[in-house]
Design an enzyme around this catalytic site. Structure first.
Site, PDB file in Angstrom:
ATOM      1  N   HIS A 477       0.785  -1.234   0.000  1.00  0.00           N
ATOM      2  CA  HIS A 477       0.000   0.000   0.000  1.00  0.00           C
ATOM      3  C   HIS A 477       0.817   1.285   0.000  1.00  0.00           C
ATOM      4  O   HIS A 477       0.319   2.345  -0.399  1.00  0.00           O
ATOM      5  CB  HIS A 477      -0.934   0.009   1.216  1.00  0.00           C
ATOM      6  CG  HIS A 477      -2.208   0.752   0.992  1.00  0.00           C
ATOM      7  ND1 HIS A 477      -2.297   1.862   0.186  1.00  0.00           N
ATOM      8  CD2 HIS A 477      -3.466   0.546   1.463  1.00  0.00           C
ATOM      9  CE1 HIS A 477      -3.547   2.311   0.171  1.00  0.00           C
ATOM     10  NE2 HIS A 477      -4.272   1.532   0.934  1.00  0.00           N
ATOM     11  N   TYR A 593     -14.939   5.640   8.342  1.00  0.00           N
ATOM     12  CA  TYR A 593     -13.921   6.113   7.397  1.00  0.00           C
ATOM     13  C   TYR A 593     -14.332   5.688   5.991  1.00  0.00           C
ATOM     14  O   TYR A 593     -14.566   4.515   5.736  1.00  0.00           O
ATOM     15  CB  TYR A 593     -12.585   5.473   7.766  1.00  0.00           C
ATOM     16  CG  TYR A 593     -11.386   5.877   6.922  1.00  0.00           C
ATOM     17  CD1 TYR A 593     -10.364   6.629   7.478  1.00  0.00           C
ATOM     18  CD2 TYR A 593     -11.244   5.471   5.597  1.00  0.00           C
ATOM     19  CE1 TYR A 593      -9.235   6.983   6.736  1.00  0.00           C
ATOM     20  CE2 TYR A 593     -10.132   5.821   4.848  1.00  0.00           C
ATOM     21  CZ  TYR A 593      -9.126   6.567   5.415  1.00  0.00           C
ATOM     22  OH  TYR A 593      -8.023   6.915   4.684  1.00  0.00           O
ATOM     23  N   THR A 606      -5.120  10.499  -0.820  1.00  0.00           N
ATOM     24  CA  THR A 606      -6.472  10.262  -0.313  1.00  0.00           C
ATOM     25  C   THR A 606      -6.843  11.280   0.758  1.00  0.00           C
ATOM     26  O   THR A 606      -6.004  11.973   1.314  1.00  0.00           O
ATOM     27  CB  THR A 606      -6.600   8.851   0.293  1.00  0.00           C
ATOM     28  OG1 THR A 606      -5.684   8.721   1.388  1.00  0.00           O
ATOM     29  CG2 THR A 606      -6.330   7.783  -0.752  1.00  0.00           C
TER      30      THR A 606
END
Length: 776
Positions: A477, A593, A606
């Site tokens: 990630h 979230y 993001t």
């Protein structure tokens, strides 16, 4: 060994008569072709670099400006108002040139300066236009006159065929929100989660922070926003991803699935061959920047910088912090020419080029089949070696420094970390099967963690090929977010099915060279002490993997088509349904979230949308209140949906709150300032973490014509010990796939139960519109 001889262009032996040379024409041919290919790549990159560097103008426009200046001068008019004469006087070689040559050269220099100035003006104008976001806040399908004029100007300045990185210099910087705006939105976001006393306490702490030290911290952020390309992204990558010392398997890495209903071939080696070849085609275009930039509404460009690190990239463990190994400039001019394949505990190095070209799909299939046919046993310590990447980071960092810093182990580890692609030829069968209840669940768990030692979790991504021909991706990630890997994955799946294809018996198409260098096994010398570390990491990873409670929910009662007829955002519809489902599942609301992107800005990643709002909780309570009418519930639903859309738009346009608060906290730590408010904010648990998987970024497949060629999306592990992780993909017009994760160890959660609650919540909200339509 024939391949060994072919690898040497010439040999020589010393004899009494002198030196005897033996040339290999075949090897020299391949050396020559490789050199030609390398120079072609450099020329192509140089050309595309120039095109990107002068964008939004073009190199041909320079000639137009020069001709225009020369033409005006031919009429005895000085367009430079004396500047050309000034250049003539300062030319260092004026004594060697005729007056006419000096005039032409000076005019060309002036024209070049004028051309560069026009480029900067156009680029700055485009940046100003891209800073306008009013279009996003307008009702769907109702664009104002201002936005229409804006859209026309953006189209006009965008050119006809922009390259992938053409817009990078024109993208605006991410703005720093004001302290007042962030505080107001934060307090609004926690209001439905706190009682009056708790809220008053939080409001007091927030107001104290707003007075001091917030203004001081804000000044540093504003300074950074002026200096850096993005005031968030580098700190986000470092502190959220690379400094984490816990396992990245499940906790950070995520996965993406294959086509849901279609398997083009059931031959494992053939499917892997086509997929790898498609990836090489994608990388070929990526290295040259030839992919079309992704644009919202087909107009507004999004940042593409994350795509640079897709291939040849690996995360490197460190004791205090990890780093991302990425090809430097020199390596950027040299494609990594090999990949690494894992199969049944063995690692193989496979060359991806032959004679200056990519291996054909049929040749890759042949290479992979050789690996599948190899019956050799793993070397001591090799079987579970990748468990080091699945466990805690500090033991892996220390083991890497002690056991993999020299000799055979270093060479083999370098081969893995510097490989263009990492492929696992899995020995299991997975994929969605309608008649098997948990097939999607097991498929997801295999992609997410596998056996904890059959994926190299540090690689930018792992391609996984199962024995039945199904594929999947496990992605690290830190280097990029899911839309980036999904962009590549869409290209691979579309190219595999509609361009490359298979023969009638399921093999890859095309001729093959039977004299390719075969796959070579990586060699290891792993002492018992290192094997003990491997086993310890494996036990840690196995405990994490066994605790993952996963459920894949295919919701096909309705989809995007019906939701749009209800004049509601599909994403807002799903998010409100998740709030209703969570309340029914746990009997309470929680901090929620939802990931939103900020790629409208340079190097944006993001932002968080806090989906649990006053409006959504009011709707949920109304749904559970038998005294409320359907009309009242529907009105509350529309208010909640509008609120959610507004918050999502704020997040996309740089007005979110969580990244701002995160950066304020980082600055406070650098300055040694203790802030109870920021500590409390950043310690709040996200018990419901959600994300929507994008689709149709490339439009390679017409879903109206081929409705079964749809992806199942992807997912991630649970973020909280007692919460849920939910990833969903809104596919076509009539399908929404939910990927739900939680932990078996939590008595409060049950992924299957939550999936059923989501299904019922979706149906209950739809019923509100059914009642309305009946009344009409």
């Amino acid at each position: 060994m024939a391949e060994a001889h072919q690898a040497v262009a010439f040999q020589f032996t010393v004899t009494p008569d002198g030196i005897d040379f033996h040339l290999s024409r075949e090897a020299l041919k391949h050396v020559y072709l490789s050199g030609v290919t390398s120079w072609m790549k450099r020329c192509s990159r140089f050309k595309n670099g120039v095109l990107t560097g002068v964008y939004p103008a073009s190199p041909s426009s320079w000639l137009i400006v020069v001709i225009a200046i020369m033409s005006i001068m031919y009429t005895k008019v000085d367009p430079s108002m004396g500047v050309i004469d000034g250049i003539k006087k300062t030319l260092p070689v004026s004594g060697y040139l005729t007056v006419q040559t000096q005039t032409v050269l000076s005019a060309m220099l002036f024209a070049t300066g004028l051309w560069l100035s026009l480029i900067m003006i156009l680029r700055y104008t485009l940046k100003l236009l891209l800073s306008y976001h009013g279009w996003m806040f307008e009702p769907h399908g109702k664009m104002s006159i201002t936005s229409k004029i804006w859209a026309s100007l953006v189209k006009m300045l965008s050119g006809r065929r922009p390259l992938l990185y053409s817009f990078q210099a024109s993208l605006p910087r991410l703005p720093v929100p004001s302290i007042d705006a962030t505080m107001t939105r934060y307090l609004e976001s926690v209001r439905p989660l706190l009682d009056d006393e708790q809220y008053n306490q939080m409001e007091m702490v927030a107001n104290e922070f707003k007075k001091d030290p917030a203004p001081k911290l804000q000044k540093y952020l504003i300074l950074k926003s002026w200096w850096a390309s993005n005031y968030v992204s580098d700190w986000w990558e470092e502190y959220i991803y690379l400094r984490g010392r816990g396992p990245i398997m499940v906790n950070s890495n995520y996965y993406s699935m294959d086509l849901l209903y279609i398997t083009p071939t059931h031959r494992q080696a053939a499917r892997a061959g086509n997929a790898i070849h498609a990836m090489l085609q994608y990388r070929h275009k990526l290295d040259r920047g030839e992919h079309a930039p992704i644009r919202a509404l087909g107009i507004v460009p999004m940042c593409s910088y994350q795509m640079e690190r897709m291939f040849n990239t690996s995360r490197i463990p460190g004791v205090e912090t990890d780093c991302v190994f990425f090809k430097d400039f020199v390596q950027h001019l040299k494609d990594r020419k090999h990949m690494v394949v894992y199969h049944k505990g063995r690692y193989f190095k496979v060359w991806l080029y032959h004679g200056g070209r990519h291996l054909r799909p049929s040749e890759l299939e042949m290479q992979f089949q050789k690996i599948l046919n190899d019956k050799t046993e793993p070397q001591p310590g090799e079987l579970k070696l990748a468990a080091l990447t699945a466990g805690e980071r500090i033991p892996w960092a220390k083991a890497r420094a002690k056991f993999f810093s020299q000799g055979t182990n270093k060479m083999s580890l370098d081969a893995i970390e510097k490989a263009a692609i990492f492929l696992t030829l899995d020995d299991e069968t997975h994929g969605y099967e309608k008649e098997k209840l948990r097939s999607l669940d097991l498929y997801a768990k295999s992609l997410l963690h596998g056996k904890c030692y059959d994926r190299w979790f540090d690689k930018s991504f792992n391609l996984i090929a199962f024995t039945n021909g199904k594929l999947g991706i496990n992605a690290e990630h830190s280097w990029a977010d899911a839309p980036i890997i999904v962009h590549m994955w869409e290209y691979v799946l579309g190219t595999d099915s509609f361009q490359l294809g298979y023969t009638d018996d399921g093999h890859c198409k095309g001729e093959m060279n039977m004299n390719l260098t075969p796959p070579s096994k990586l060699q290891w010398d792993i002492p018992q002490e290192c094997q003990d570390v491997v086993e310890s990491s494996y036990k840690v990873a196995k405990a994490i993997a066994d605790d993952v409670d996963f459920h894949g929910c295919l919701f096909n009662e309705f989809g995007k088509g019906l939701i749009k007829k209800c004049k509601t955002s599909p994403d807002a519809f799903v998010q409100i349904a998740l709030q209703l489902a969570h309340f029914r599942d746990k009997g309470e609301f929680c901090l929620t979230y939802e990931a939103s992107m900020t790629r409208l800005f340079r190097e944006g990643r993001t932002e968080t949308v806090r989906s649990c709002t006053n409006e959504s909780t009011a709707f949920v309570r109304a749904m559970e209140d038998s005294n409320k009418t359907s009309q009242e519930r529907l009105q509350l639903f529309h208010k909640a949906a509008e609120k959610h859309q507004h918050m999502y738009r704020l997040a996309m346009t740089g007005k979110g709150i969580d990244r701002h608060l995160f950066c304020l906290y980082i600055v406070s730590q650098y300055l040694g300032i203790d802030s109870p408010f920021l500590k409390q904010v950043l310690s709040e648990p996200w018990r419901l973490s959600t994300s929507q998987t994008p689709q149709q970024q490339l439009y390679l497949v017409d879903l109206q014509k081929y409705p079964d060629f749809i992806s199942a999306g992807g997912g991630f592990g649970p973020v909280s010990d007692d919460g849920y992780g939910v990833s969903y993909i809104i596919v076509g017009e009539n399908l929404i796939t939910f990927h739900i994760s939680s932990k078996f160890s939590s008595p409060e959660t049950d992924s299957y139960r939550f999936g059923q609650n989501i299904r019922q919540a979706m149906l209950d909200i739809k019923a509100l519109f059914d009642v309305k339509n009946k009344k009409i």
